[in-house]
Design an enzyme around this catalytic site. Structure first.
Site, PDB file in Angstrom:
ATOM      1  CB  ILE A  18      16.027 -12.232  -4.144  1.00  0.00           C
ATOM      2  CG1 ILE A  18      14.904 -13.238  -4.462  1.00  0.00           C
ATOM      3  CG2 ILE A  18      15.490 -11.063  -3.333  1.00  0.00           C
ATOM      4  CD1 ILE A  18      14.324 -13.949  -3.240  1.00  0.00           C
ATOM      5  CG  ASP A  67      31.499 -16.590   4.528  1.00  0.00           C
ATOM      6  OD1 ASP A  67      30.383 -16.291   4.984  1.00  0.00           O
ATOM      7  OD2 ASP A  67      31.982 -17.729   4.615  1.00  0.00           O
ATOM      8  CG  ASN A  94      19.301 -11.096  -0.893  1.00  0.00           C
ATOM      9  OD1 ASN A  94      18.121 -11.439  -0.918  1.00  0.00           O
ATOM     10  ND2 ASN A  94      20.207 -11.620  -1.723  1.00  0.00           N
ATOM     11  CE1 TYR A 161      16.335 -20.567   3.399  1.00  0.00           C
ATOM     12  CE2 TYR A 161      13.979 -20.836   3.752  1.00  0.00           C
ATOM     13  CZ  TYR A 161      15.038 -20.171   3.151  1.00  0.00           C
ATOM     14  OH  TYR A 161      14.794 -19.092   2.323  1.00  0.00           O
ATOM     15  CE  LYS A 165      16.169 -17.263   4.940  1.00  0.00           C
ATOM     16  NZ  LYS A 165      17.026 -16.127   4.550  1.00  0.00           N
ATOM     17  CB  THR A 196      16.187 -17.562  -7.308  1.00  0.00           C
ATOM     18  OG1 THR A 196      15.980 -18.421  -6.182  1.00  0.00           O
ATOM     19  CG2 THR A 196      15.400 -16.273  -7.126  1.00  0.00           C
TER      20      THR A 196
HETATM   21  P1  NAD Z   1      20.186 -17.606  -4.499  1.00  0.00           P
HETATM   22  O1  NAD Z   1      20.778 -18.879  -3.999  1.00  0.00           O
HETATM   23  O2  NAD Z   1      19.779 -17.503  -5.926  1.00  0.00           O
HETATM   24  O3  NAD Z   1      21.200 -16.391  -4.195  1.00  0.00           O
HETATM   25  C1  NAD Z   1      21.777 -16.219  -2.928  1.00  0.00           C
HETATM   26  C2  NAD Z   1      23.122 -15.543  -3.078  1.00  0.00           C
HETATM   27  O4  NAD Z   1      23.706 -15.442  -1.760  1.00  0.00           O
HETATM   28  C3  NAD Z   1      24.099 -16.348  -3.949  1.00  0.00           C
HETATM   29  O5  NAD Z   1      24.661 -15.531  -4.954  1.00  0.00           O
HETATM   30  C4  NAD Z   1      25.133 -16.843  -2.959  1.00  0.00           C
HETATM   31  O6  NAD Z   1      26.438 -16.988  -3.501  1.00  0.00           O
HETATM   32  C5  NAD Z   1      25.081 -15.751  -1.886  1.00  0.00           C
HETATM   33  N1  NAD Z   1      25.645 -16.232  -0.626  1.00  0.00           N
HETATM   34  C6  NAD Z   1      25.499 -17.463  -0.060  1.00  0.00           C
HETATM   35  N2  NAD Z   1      26.239 -17.550   1.055  1.00  0.00           N
HETATM   36  C7  NAD Z   1      26.870 -16.356   1.195  1.00  0.00           C
HETATM   37  C8  NAD Z   1      27.780 -15.849   2.163  1.00  0.00           C
HETATM   38  N3  NAD Z   1      28.186 -16.597   3.184  1.00  0.00           N
HETATM   39  N4  NAD Z   1      28.229 -14.581   2.015  1.00  0.00           N
HETATM   40  C9  NAD Z   1      27.834 -13.810   0.971  1.00  0.00           C
HETATM   41  N5  NAD Z   1      26.978 -14.243   0.020  1.00  0.00           N
HETATM   42  C10 NAD Z   1      26.500 -15.504   0.134  1.00  0.00           C
HETATM   43  O7  NAD Z   1      18.973 -17.269  -3.516  1.00  0.00           O
HETATM   44  P2  NAD Z   1      17.713 -16.297  -3.693  1.00  0.00           P
HETATM   45  O8  NAD Z   1      16.560 -17.141  -4.037  1.00  0.00           O
HETATM   46  O9  NAD Z   1      18.065 -15.120  -4.532  1.00  0.00           O
HETATM   47  O10 NAD Z   1      17.513 -15.870  -2.167  1.00  0.00           O
HETATM   48  C11 NAD Z   1      17.969 -14.636  -1.616  1.00  0.00           C
HETATM   49  C12 NAD Z   1      17.488 -14.550  -0.173  1.00  0.00           C
HETATM   50  O11 NAD Z   1      16.068 -14.644  -0.127  1.00  0.00           O
HETATM   51  C13 NAD Z   1      18.024 -15.697   0.703  1.00  0.00           C
HETATM   52  O12 NAD Z   1      18.309 -15.219   2.001  1.00  0.00           O
HETATM   53  C14 NAD Z   1      16.868 -16.665   0.735  1.00  0.00           C
HETATM   54  O13 NAD Z   1      16.888 -17.488   1.869  1.00  0.00           O
HETATM   55  C15 NAD Z   1      15.683 -15.720   0.716  1.00  0.00           C
HETATM   56  N6  NAD Z   1      14.455 -16.348   0.207  1.00  0.00           N
HETATM   57  C16 NAD Z   1      14.412 -16.911  -1.032  1.00  0.00           C
HETATM   58  C17 NAD Z   1      13.226 -17.502  -1.463  1.00  0.00           C
HETATM   59  C18 NAD Z   1      13.091 -18.168  -2.804  1.00  0.00           C
HETATM   60  O14 NAD Z   1      12.073 -18.848  -3.039  1.00  0.00           O
HETATM   61  N7  NAD Z   1      14.021 -18.000  -3.735  1.00  0.00           N
HETATM   62  C19 NAD Z   1      12.099 -17.507  -0.629  1.00  0.00           C
HETATM   63  C20 NAD Z   1      12.201 -16.932   0.630  1.00  0.00           C
HETATM   64  C21 NAD Z   1      13.378 -16.330   1.034  1.00  0.00           C
END
Ligand code: NAD
Length: 265
Positions: A18, A67, A94, A161, A165, A196
């Site tokens: 995302i 981080d 994000n 989780y 959120k 993703t």
């Molecule tokens: P993803 O795991 O594909 O990507 C998340 C990215 O965040 C990764 O590149 C990871 O390295 C980075 N990250 C993790 N810890 C970190 C830190 N401490 N500092 C900096 N970067 C860090 O996840 P996604 O699906 O792209 O999700 C993005 C956001 O959207 C997240 O917050 C997730 O909780 C939220 N979300 C995702 C979904 C879904 O279904 N994919 C649904 C609801 C919410």
């Protein structure tokens, strides 16, 4: 007539999924985009930054590994972004992780780790963005990542989780209340299942924990949606693009569902 200055965005967790889609979309919208992720994702970030720069003549992008759960790293990241681009107009907090655990199965260590990244990381990014935007005096947009599980926590595999959120929703409302007079809006997106690596990980955990077949988790979610399918990262990027636009000036303190109707509020 003088042209409007180019706005500057910072997107955390941008190496994939995302965050990557949001960074590309904001660049296509005409913003310069600074991107962040953890240090082990440097190669992906560098490739994305080059992709952003290739979008248009003069489009600027920079890479900042940090981080988001560590205050000193976040502070340094904001200093570098402002030094490189001269300011900050749009903050996308994000970055996030998921831990597939039931409520009764979650350990204190797992609870602390996920809250450090998802909740403290969002708090820190909102706070440092707010400081910079107040100092600039030209308003701004702050946008965070909640989830459908930040609206409805009933899921036997994602207890902590869901807590993080819900926390993002609370932080979003509190920050919006305090920053509104500075013409800074604060909102969050609350996606359903988006295709993703995180969704892939949830699918693998369902195979491990419940003997489900590959793809069963995604199907289980889409079967519960009104539209009958799950989302793509670009769907979230479209919402973020709107929330970051001038047109969205009257929206603040909201956590907006974007989930195909798996949950309606
Ligand atoms: P993803 O795991 O594909 O990507 C998340 C990215 O965040 C990764 O590149 C990871 O390295 C980075 N990250 C993790 N810890 C970190 C830190 N401490 N500092 C900096 N970067 C860090 O996840 P996604 O699906 O792209 O999700 C993005 C956001 O959207 C997240 O917050 C997730 O909780 C939220 N979300 C995702 C979904 C879904 O279904 N994919 C649904 C609801 C919410």
């Amino acid at each position: 007539m003088s042209e409007k200055p180019t706005r500057i965005a910072l997107v955390t967790g941008a190496a994939q999924g995302i965050g990557r889609a949001i960074a590309l979309r904001l660049a296509k919208d005409g913003l310069d985009v600074a991107i962040n992720d953890i240090a082990s994702k440097l190669d992906e970030l560098t490739a994305l930054s080059n992709e952003i720069k290739a979008i248009g003549t003069g489009r600027k992008s920079s890479v900042h590994t940090a981080d988001v759960s560590q205050e000193m790293e976040v502070k340094k990241m904001f200093e570098e972004v402002v030094e490189t681009h001269g300011g900050l107009d749009v903050m996308i907090a994000n970055a996030g992780i998921a831990i597939s655990k039931s409520f009764m199965g979650t350990t204190v260590e797992e609870w602390d780790r996920i809250f450090a990244i998802n909740a403290r990381g969002t708090f820190l990014c909102y706070q440092y963005a707010g400081k910079q935007m107040i100092q600039q005096g030209r308003g701004g947009r702050i946008i965070g990542a909640s989830s459908v599980l930040g609206k409805n926590g009933v899921n036997q595999d994602l207890a902590a989780y869901a807590g993080t959120k819900f926390a993002v929703r609370g932080i979003t409302q509190a920050a919006a209340g305090e920053l509104g007079r500075h013409k800074i809006t604060v909102n969050a997106y609350a996606p359903g299942l988006i295709n993703t690596s995180m969704a892939q990980g949830l699918d693998e955990n369902a195979q491990k924990n419940h003997n489900w077949q590959p793809g069963d988790f995604a199907k289980w979610v889409s079967d519960r949606s009104i539209l009958g399918y799950n989302g793509q990262p670009e769907d979230i990027a479209g919402l973020v693009s709107y929330l970051a636009s001038d047109e969205a000036h009257f929206i603040t303190g909201q956590t907006i569902c974007i989930n195909g109707g798996t949950y309606c509020d």
